[in-house]
Design an enzyme around this catalytic site. Structure first.
Site, PDB file in Angstrom:
ATOM      1  N   LYS A 172      49.735  55.092  21.488  1.00 41.42           N
ATOM      2  CA  LYS A 172      48.283  54.840  21.525  1.00 41.42           C
ATOM      3  C   LYS A 172      47.552  55.878  22.385  1.00 41.42           C
ATOM      4  CE  LYS A 172      49.167  50.040  20.475  1.00 41.42           C
ATOM      5  NZ  LYS A 172      49.409  48.678  20.913  1.00 41.42           N
ATOM      6  N   TYR A 211      49.725  53.472  11.456  1.00 33.30           N
ATOM      7  CA  TYR A 211      49.954  52.786  12.733  1.00 33.30           C
ATOM      8  C   TYR A 211      51.447  52.418  12.898  1.00 33.30           C
ATOM      9  CZ  TYR A 211      50.011  49.224  16.329  1.00 33.30           C
ATOM     10  OH  TYR A 211      50.331  48.506  17.450  1.00 33.30           O
ATOM     11  N   TYR A 233      48.925  46.390  29.320  1.00 35.83           N
ATOM     12  CA  TYR A 233      48.537  45.108  28.733  1.00 35.83           C
ATOM     13  C   TYR A 233      47.769  44.294  29.776  1.00 35.83           C
ATOM     14  CZ  TYR A 233      52.445  46.643  25.791  1.00 35.83           C
ATOM     15  OH  TYR A 233      53.300  47.383  25.024  1.00 35.83           O
TER      16      TYR A 233
HETATM   17  N1  GLU Z   1      54.476  48.283  17.194  1.00 34.64           N
HETATM   18  C1  GLU Z   1      54.136  47.296  18.166  1.00 34.64           C
HETATM   19  C2  GLU Z   1      53.173  46.292  17.604  1.00 34.64           C
HETATM   20  O1  GLU Z   1      52.240  46.688  16.976  1.00 34.64           O
HETATM   21  C3  GLU Z   1      53.565  47.966  19.355  1.00 34.64           C
HETATM   22  C4  GLU Z   1      53.270  47.003  20.454  1.00 34.64           C
HETATM   23  C5  GLU Z   1      53.464  47.561  21.817  1.00 34.64           C
HETATM   24  O2  GLU Z   1      54.280  48.419  22.088  1.00 34.64           O
HETATM   25  O3  GLU Z   1      52.697  47.077  22.649  1.00 34.64           O
HETATM   26  O4  GLU Z   1      53.320  45.121  17.729  1.00 34.64           O
END
Ligand code: GLU
Length: 305
Positions: A64, A189, A241
């Protein structure tokens, strides 16, 4: 330095037992939960590693950071942040609730799933395959590793099971946040999340950010300094997060984690750090990785605050 890293790995390995590897993407459940590795790339080109630093893992949400750089390069910051906010969240990375209840109805930030899906929909380059080619090429450049590729099994595994992300994307199509073709955006994505690298690779991305957008190994500028600054700021406020505040207080370095167990950290004007430990805490961050960064930050006085 190498001695310090060996000690940190030794001291913190025990924490891997308290976490669990991600299993909601079936292929990720195969990771070795006791693995732990770290790599540091300094801005003068030194590299220090310890533990499982050559182990490959999918970078997941760490991607990201990469797609945010490209989206800002392509659209300018105003246009990106019209579609995606820059505020932290107290909800999980895959939460849908704020897409409906907040006004304007847009994802809170580019580091959560909804925001990252919206961000990748803004990247230029043609159809989905071409856009992903650009992302991959850029990733190879900022890792200095021409062999970076995706893990096909993880990509397929997530594509087959990523219904929550599909829900987020279709919701955003309904509110006009996503303008393109939803399945094509999602495919890009899922591929960006399945990009595979090692601690060394993500440490180099951290070093590029720490160096304000210039590759420390050859002096080439890949993004303007303001882009690197925005990305590092959003990593501090949103990169871990709903534990970003806790990370800012305890570690004090711009960080971005992924559910594959990686954490990328950028210490401005000093170094990039890559950590890998697939056993995660309940928020989705590498449980031993966070501990290692906390100790490292204290030892080397790395907090930016
Ligand atoms: N590919 C994961 C999802 O979209 C990435 C989530 C992550 O690493 O926070 O759920």
């Amino acid at each position: 330095m190498e001695k310090l890293l060996d000690t940190l790995i030794e001291n913190n390995k025990v924490y891997t037992k308290n976490g669990k590897v991600a299993s909601y993407i079936p292929e990720l459940a195969k990771a070795k939960s006791e693995a732990l590795g770290i790599c540091i790339t300094t801005l003068d080109g030194e590299e220090y590693c310890s533990g499982e630093c050559d182990e490959k893992f999918t970078i997941q949400s760490i991607s990201k950071v990469i797609t945010l750089m490209l989206a800002i390069l392509d659209n300018g910051k105003e246009n990106v942040f019209k579609k995606v906010g820059m505020e932290p969240t107290a909800d999980a990375f895959n939460s849908i609730i704020n897409l409906e209840t907040k006004s304007p109805q847009r994802p809170l930030n580019p580091m959560i799933n909804s925001g990252a899906i919206a961000t990748v929909s803004l990247i230029a380059g043609g159809d989905g395959d071409k856009i992903f080619e650009r992302i991959l090429k850029f990733t190879r450049k900022i890792t200095g590793n021409p062999d970076i590729n995706i893990n096909e099994d993880v990509y397929k595994s997530e594509k087959n099971t990523g219904h929550r992300n599909r829900a987020l994307a279709y919701f955003m199509k309904s509110t006009g946040v996503i303008e393109g073709e939803v399945e094509e955006v999602l495919d890009v994505y899922f591929k960006q999340c399945a990009i595979e690298g090692t601690c060394k690779d993500i440490a180099r991305v951290g070093a590029v950010l720490a160096n304000n957008g210039v590759l420390p190994w050859n002096g080439e500028r890949v993004v303007p300094a303001y882009v690197a600054r925005i990305v590092k700021t959003i990593m501090v406020t949103c990169g871990m997060y709903d534990a970003s505040g806790d990370t800012a207080v305890k570690i004090g370095i711009p960080c971005k984690s992924g559910v594959g167990g990686g954490i990328l950290a950028a210490v401005p004007m000093r170094m990039g750090i890559g950590v890998f430990g697939p056993a995660l805490d309940i928020k989705g961050n590498s449980i031993a990785g966070v501990k290692i960064l906390e100790e490292l930050s204290k030892e080397l006085d790395l907090s930016i605050f």
